[in-house]
Structures are given as structure tokens and as C-alpha cells.
Design a protein around this motif. Structure first.
Motif: not given
Length: 80
Positions: A45-51
Motif C-alpha cells: 500500500a505504501k509503494a502504491m502511494k509513492e508511485d
């Protein structure tokens, strides 16, 4: 009606039922797997927010007048 829905003795009953159903040896493994899954979900979820989000629609400029479009098929002679 559900003002005091979750009291301490409810939790004790749930724990006892879990121990009886799954056994005391399997519960730590299940808790470990649940924690690992939660960590993976959190990191994804954190990676999706950062991309950065991809553009909604990609528009290509119109071809120059008289230029051949690279998508247009050309005539191909068949071998005889």
C-alpha cells in the motif's frame, strides 16, 4: 442494544474456542503468518502511494500533412 457489545469475558471465550479448535501449537504459527501478511499488505500500500499515477489518457500529436503514419500498413508483394 449493542452498547456493551465486547466485554472482557467475550474475549476470554473467543481465545478458549480458538485454542480448542486449532490447538495451542498451531496458534503461534497462525499469528506469525497473519503478521507477515499484514506487513506485506502495508508495504504494498505504501509503494502504491509513492508511485506516480500513470496519465489518464495519452494523446499523440496528429501526423504532419503529407507524412505517412507508422501504423498504416504498406503494400507487400506476395512471392510467386
Amino acid at each position: 442494544m449493542l452498547r456493551n457489545a465486547l466485554e472482557p469475558w467475550h474475549l476470554i471465550i473467543v481465545v478458549v474456542v480458538l485454542v480448542v479448535v486449532f490447538g495451542s501449537k498451531k496458534l503461534p504459527d497462525m499469528a506469525r503468518a497473519l503478521g507477515k501478511s499484514a506487513r506485506i499488505l502495508k508495504s504494498e500500500a505504501k509503494a502504491m502511494k509513492e508511485d506516480p499515477a500513470p496519465p489518464a489518457s495519452v494523446q499523440t500529436p496528429p501526423p504532419a500533412p503529407g507524412a505517412q503514419s507508422p501504423i498504416t500498413p504498406t503494400s507487400v508483394e506476395s512471392p510467386r
